[in-house]
Design an enzyme around this catalytic site. Structure first.
Site, short mmCIF file in Angstrom:
data_model
loop_
_atom_site.label_atom_id
_atom_site.label_comp_id
_atom_site.label_asym_id
_atom_site.label_seq_id
_atom_site.Cartn_x
_atom_site.Cartn_y
_atom_site.Cartn_z
N ASP A 101 0.77 -1.23 0.00
CA ASP A 101 0.00 0.00 0.00
C ASP A 101 0.80 1.29 0.00
OD1 ASP A 101 -2.40 -1.29 -0.28
OD2 ASP A 101 -2.82 -1.38 1.86
N TYR B 202 -10.16 -0.39 1.23
CA TYR B 202 -9.90 -0.71 2.62
C TYR B 202 -9.62 0.52 3.45
CZ TYR B 202 -9.80 -5.26 4.69
OH TYR B 202 -10.17 -6.40 5.32
N HIS C 92 -7.02 -13.41 2.00
CA HIS C 92 -5.81 -12.60 1.89
C HIS C 92 -5.20 -12.46 3.28
CE1 HIS C 92 -9.23 -9.99 2.80
NE2 HIS C 92 -8.38 -9.21 3.46
N HIS D 48 -3.21 -9.73 5.73
CA HIS D 48 -2.74 -8.36 5.97
C HIS D 48 -1.45 -8.43 6.78
CE1 HIS D 48 -6.55 -6.38 4.84
NE2 HIS D 48 -7.16 -7.40 5.42
N LEU E 215 13.89 1.97 19.24
CA LEU E 215 13.97 2.15 20.69
C LEU E 215 15.32 2.75 21.04
CD1 LEU E 215 12.49 -1.30 21.76
CD2 LEU E 215 11.44 0.92 22.22
N ASP E 216 15.32 3.71 21.91
CA ASP E 216 16.56 4.22 22.50
C ASP E 216 16.32 4.20 24.00
OD1 ASP E 216 17.68 4.66 20.02
OD2 ASP E 216 17.91 6.83 20.26
N HIS F 247 -7.16 -13.07 6.67
CA HIS F 247 -8.55 -12.65 6.54
C HIS F 247 -9.23 -13.53 5.49
CE1 HIS F 247 -11.55 -9.07 5.91
NE2 HIS F 247 -12.14 -10.20 6.24
#
Ligand SMILES: [Ca+2]
Ligand SMILES: [Ca+2]
Ligand SMILES: [Ca+2]
Ligand SMILES: [Ca+2]
Ligand SMILES: [Cu+2]
Ligand SMILES: [Cu+2]
Lengths: 728, 728
Positions: free
Chosen positions: B348, B436, B485, B487, B495-496, B651
């Protein structure tokens, strides 16, 4: 049969599942106390050598009888009580269960037996207030002997004569190493707010099997990583230098460690109330006693004193989806370095988790708008105990759409916008099992989805810190270890998908590889549905550690939706559970349900529960053993199926569990999701939908079926939406 | 450095992450249009043989530069734009990316290259409005040839001259079978409300690679399970009886199938508004442009036009937890029986999911009390496009305690009750990627937990029903198949943990078996922590299908909490993801990130994203390939680590997906949970806690730090709690 007739019958049948009333409870007690041969005395009587009632609760009707009322409007079977009596005042003490009926005017009692007439070991009974009274007495003696040691160790705390420097205790289960034992590791703690996380490093093993407390003995003592055969031995060695003395840091009354009292900082104000739920136009669900309706849903509920929340006759638009969904058991198996820690395998039905339903605080435990319901329990008591506001029901918004779509025209405008807010009905109760608080939720979504969820909070079970303890947990305070443990929760899910005869399949994906039909020199690889019908109980029992199928699907092979698909529901897990002990290892026999994330059995009235109140104190040879239910490996095709669901998570405590475990991230459960059960999304029945379309005049045209303005508590502005997005 | 100084610097640095303003966007465009050699023309210009800007968005500063501003209050680096230009008007068309700076007065541009200077294939560019214009023209010609067939098949629908009986189309990607191709399967649908689920069974493969639309060709046509080499061949065979005619049921305008219009029944009223959120005492979070503060949290955010929502410089009490958490990609890979269905592998970011952020409806998409924020995008446009109310921020109650404990005295009373309501700040935007709708949430809990969540709704991608299609989905309407399908969503989580140098370990349990120290003839079996430090990128890349560790833990080996534990956070998954194609199989190369539920890499400014806007149309040889990031298998001990997280779910559409997929059960994501990062639960800073203790007079004594009464919108009654439970 019409929907309104079905509703009438559901309402007619719901009282079959209602917990016993105060009146019924009293009538059952009076009836039994009136039977001379039973020779019953008060539960509160201080002797252990007595016959007394331990528990009274509703005895469920048999399913086929209940269904006659629910599905045909016939007369309801008579109400019955299940009663547990402990016969201590006889040569061979025993535990016997009776069915007493009919209520509210009982005149008969019959013995209720377990599989293969297994007897209930007297030693497997739950512990009562009276037994704790004697344990307390014994601890007074023990701590008096060890007074100096305890006083020096804790910097001034003692078990007796202590005003604001007192010690208290926590006891561990199971109580021994095999059937028939009743000896308990007890650890001392500072009696301050949140004493669960104030162990002082003194643990003692008391044998309290004898019904004469005068004959109870101390079998072991643990202090500073060392074991002693008696308090005297410990004291002597302590005095003579044979044991290293522990000295806790001086007690600081200003150390808020274990309390809820606020401290620390925040960027934003918290001294005002945060967002709250309101019902600007009143409630949108109906209740009639234990019967509840919301959206298309209807169900009855009860809170079993022995094990907690249950939902019955769950229907959507009058069609049954489940006969029963109910909590069975909650366990927490620990690891640790002290004897109490390595012994701890809590099996909470044995701690009366069903009757530990304490008051819910409005605005915290449930929103202010909730309906609060009182519960009554009869456990270790002489009269019914009222738990005020112990259950709540409310509708909430999830602050999220249930469905929404923005249909762009890709030119700065739109064809339409449609949306429906996601609201959900919540049925909630809690169990405070000593240190821990479980929040039990059933959530009913408008679109036919049910969510069953448990959230964990309350105090962790903590033991005295030793360096070796770091293999089993985390240091959370100067001298405190938060011990690793696994929570597992078991549910019974008696799905009846549009009838009793159901089948079960798992659905996985398999790659297929074939020549591209429009480009034959290429290949297509794609996933294809791969369905496996599970025809027997064994094949439908999914062990932890093995691959779990993508979908597990319960369906009715005789009922189809509009498009020719079998009506079905699937169970979707939200869980991080795993096995806690090797299969068959000692205490694991008491929790054989925990071998399976999912098991599917054929329904039997005689297999009503997967655990019992006796498992905690005899997990080695339990009277109720789930494994029995699948051992005969029955055919489960087109049968009345029951799904047994295990969820849970590993809890390695960490500093942020202080003062209490927090719920975010500590909730597990499962969804029941329609899978071609309906012809389309049943939330289409909701008139809360909003549709916006561009009008002729270019302004948005709002189509809705609810008042334009929500009301003064939310906003006086009507709904607005524009839909366009334009260059600037 | 003090907390207030840290806050000042966080606020100072936040504008570095703010999306480009309208003014900046216009300035960049003007600057580039002013460069004669570029010969830029309007994006809206109807020719494809042109040089034009495809996208302008913020170019992020390099991390070490940004940190100078954030950690030391130094000057911010100059703002820059990332610009994608499509050079179509030259011999060898190409796509070039530029960095334009400084903003808002740009005077320089440099080419931005990809790894190994990989060129961006011109054919991999996203499709534009102008290209759709030409596709539409071509479809007019095609459908005119097939007019009779379409008219008869659909019972009166046509592509042109159709008033209220029109056809529309959906196009599928990827557009071909290998790099450099640009040929698209297109399917026709009835142009009614919810056209996505109205396929009429006519699919056509158009080759539109040439920049002269006059040279575009039809390569294949699919009709009623058969393939044809041209429209002419189909039409001829249709007329001559060489192909079986499909005749859809007569179109029924009253059939609400694909619409949101309410129908069906409900037990309880829905024509009134349900529960709503209010802020009786005002908001409890602060915003300054893109900088947000709530509880102890602070962060900056932006919505990248190319790929969506990002959070930067996430801190709690001034201490950084993450430098960046951002959405990278969302894919949906389908299976089916029609050529369009088996070709569909939506990636997408190639459909500009970051700029498909349409208006949010108050009360549905976000609660009425939310703060709504406008977003601006510059994608396939000649001026910035304003998306009104496209992002929202709000605090909500979860109608659940964050923590609570009822401390029973087991004698009908209690020692205390403590509770804190669970409220959470939500940062939300959506992407409507054609059919969607994804709802992107970041949730910030008071106790240091962040939840990242995506909820799926909107229309399913459906194709024409064929019996063979049932291997790949579900019949959801007379002639419609909902195609299975998966997803998958990819997130970057930089992250620090209390600094840049972090390490990574997984924590599992191992059974240990040893002699019972207090009963030597017995054995104890218990679980022990088993930690594995992952020292290289390969060892920290967790493939789907392999066992995933119980805990994955990021920590700072140089920073300890009060109890001596390394400060850390763990990632807890809430996901049902799995791989969608065999490793290395064609399109799978474009989504190599999807091989791993979690992968940990060493941070590089040059590895900013795991995908690109070009992957959709060239997944075979993608310019950005995540696998490259771990191929060098760098050391990840005490380094600046980035966690890459894949979540998702299978899905299999079902009838209840009509009209739209509903969000309950269709949300996945992950939690970031403190694990000994703090010394205790940081939500202790909240003054919303309530403590109740039994008072001297026997009445409950309520200790609280918020007003006793919430206010007229909720209740005029003060908080009440009793705590006792008594015999009746
Ligand atoms: Ca069986
Ligand atoms: Ca059943
Ligand atoms: Ca690398
Ligand atoms: Ca990092
Ligand atoms: Cu726990
Ligand atoms: Cu989907």
């Amino acid at each position: 049969c019409t929907v309104s007739r079905k509703r009438e019958w559901a309402l007619h049948g719901a009282p079959m599942f209602a917990d016993l009333t105060v009146h019924e409870l009293k009538a059952v007690r009076a009836y039994l106390h009136g039977i001379p041969e039973m020779a019953l005395t008060d539960a509160k009587n201080k002797t252990l050598k007595k016959n007394s009632i331990l528990l009274i609760e509703l005895n469920l009707p048999r399913k086929h009888e209940a269904l006659r009322a629910l599905d045909r409007g016939q007369a309801k079977p008579p109400r019955q009580a299940r009663v547990i009596i402990q016969f201590g005042n006889q040569n061979k003490p025993n535990i016997t269960e009776y069915i007493v009926s009919p209520l509210p005017f009982p005149n008969s009692h019959v013995v209720k037996t377990f599989k293969e007439d297994r007897p209930v070991l007297f030693e497997s009974r739950p512990i009562t207030t009276v037994e704790y009274y004697h344990i307390n007495n014994m601890l007074e003696k023990i701590t008096t002997k060890a007074h100096k040691l305890l006083f020096e160790t804790t910097g001034g705390f003692s078990f007796t004569n202590c005003s604001n420097r007192c010690l208290t205790f926590s006891d561990i289960a199971p109580r021994g190493l095999g059937p028939g034992e009743r000896r308990t590791w007890i650890m001392l703690q500072k009696f301050v707010e949140g004493y669960f996380i104030h162990p002082v490093g003194f643990e003692v093993l008391i044998n309290h099997q004898d019904l004469d407390p005068g004959k109870w003995t101390v079998e072991k003592v643990w202090y500073n990583t060392m074991y002693f055969d008696s308090v005297e031995e410990l004291v002597e060695k302590y005095e003579s230098g044979g044991v290293e003395k522990v000295k806790l840091p001086a007690h600081d009354d200003k150390d808020l460690f274990s309390t809820y009292i606020p401290r620390g900082q925040s960027n934003s104000p918290t001294n005002i109330h945060g967002p709250k739920l309101v019902q600007p136009q009143g409630p949108r669900f109906n209740t009639h006693d234990n019967f509840v309706e919301y959206a298309g849903w209807s169900f009855a509920y009860r809170v079993r004193s022995s094990a907690g929340l249950q939902v019955f006759d769950l229907r959507f638009n009058g069609e049954r989806i489940a006969y029963e969904i109910s909590l069975q058991e909650a366990i927490a198996f620990y690891s640790g370095d002290t004897p109490a820690a390595m012994q701890t395998k809590y099996i909470d039905a044995g701690w009366a988790m069903g009757s530990s339903t304490y008051e819910l605080a409005p605005g915290i435990d449930c929103p202010e708008i909730a309906s609060f319901v009182d519960l009554h329990h009869f456990f270790d008591t002489d009269k019914p105990v009222k738990h005020k506001n112990a259950l709540c029901i409310f509708e909430m918004t999830t602050a999220m759409p249930l469905r929404r779509h923005f249909n762009s025209d890709f030119e700065g405008g739109y064809n339409f916008y449609g949306g429906l807010e996601n609201t959900v009905l919540v049925l909630r109760t809690t169990s405070t099992v000593y240190n821990y608080d479980y929040i039990w939720d059933f959530l009913f979504y408008q679109n036919g989805v049910v969510e069953v969820k448990v959230s964990a909070t309350g105090y962790i079970h903590a033991t005295f810190f030793t360096p070796n303890g770091l293999h089993y947990g985390t240091k959370v305070y100067n001298y405190v270890l938060g011990n690793l443990h696994t929570h597992l929760i078991h549910y019974k899910v008696d799905l009846d998908i549009a009838g009793r005869e159901n089948s079960f399949e798992s659905i996985d994906l398999k790659f297929v590889n074939f020549t591209n039909p429009w480009s034959p020199k290429n290949f297509i690889v794609q996933s294809r549905l791969s369905r496996t019908e599970h025809k027997t109980e064994r094949s439908a029992a999914f062990r932890f550690g093995k691959k779990f199928p993508r979908y597990v699907h319960f369906y009715n092979r005789n009922e189809e939706n509009k498009w020719g698909h079998k009506k079905g529901y699937r169970i979707q897990f939200n869980s991080h559970a795993h096995s806690v002990l090797p299969r068959g290892w000692r205490e694991e026999n008491g929790i054989s349900w925990s071998r399976y994330s999912l098991a599917v059995t054929r329904h039997k009235d005689s297999e009503a529960t997967s655990s019992s109140i006796y498992t905690q104190n005899d997990p080695w040879e339990p009277v109720v053993s789930f494994e029995d239910y699948i051992r005969n490996n029955e055919d489960i095709v087109n049968q009345d199926l029951v799904a047994w669901v295990t969820v849970g998570f590993l809890h390695v405590p960490h500093s942020e569990d202080i003062p209490n475990t927090a719920t975010p991230g500590n909730a597990v459960g499962f969804f029941l999701r329609p899978f071609n059960f309906f012809d389309e999304d049943p939330s289409l029945a909701s008139k809360s939908t909003v549709i916006v379309r561009p009008g002729q005049d270019g302004n948005p045209e709002i189509q809705r079926w609810t008042p334009e303005v929500v009301g003064h508590c939310v906003t006086e502005e009507p709904f607005f939406y524009n839909g366009t997005y334009a260059g600037v």
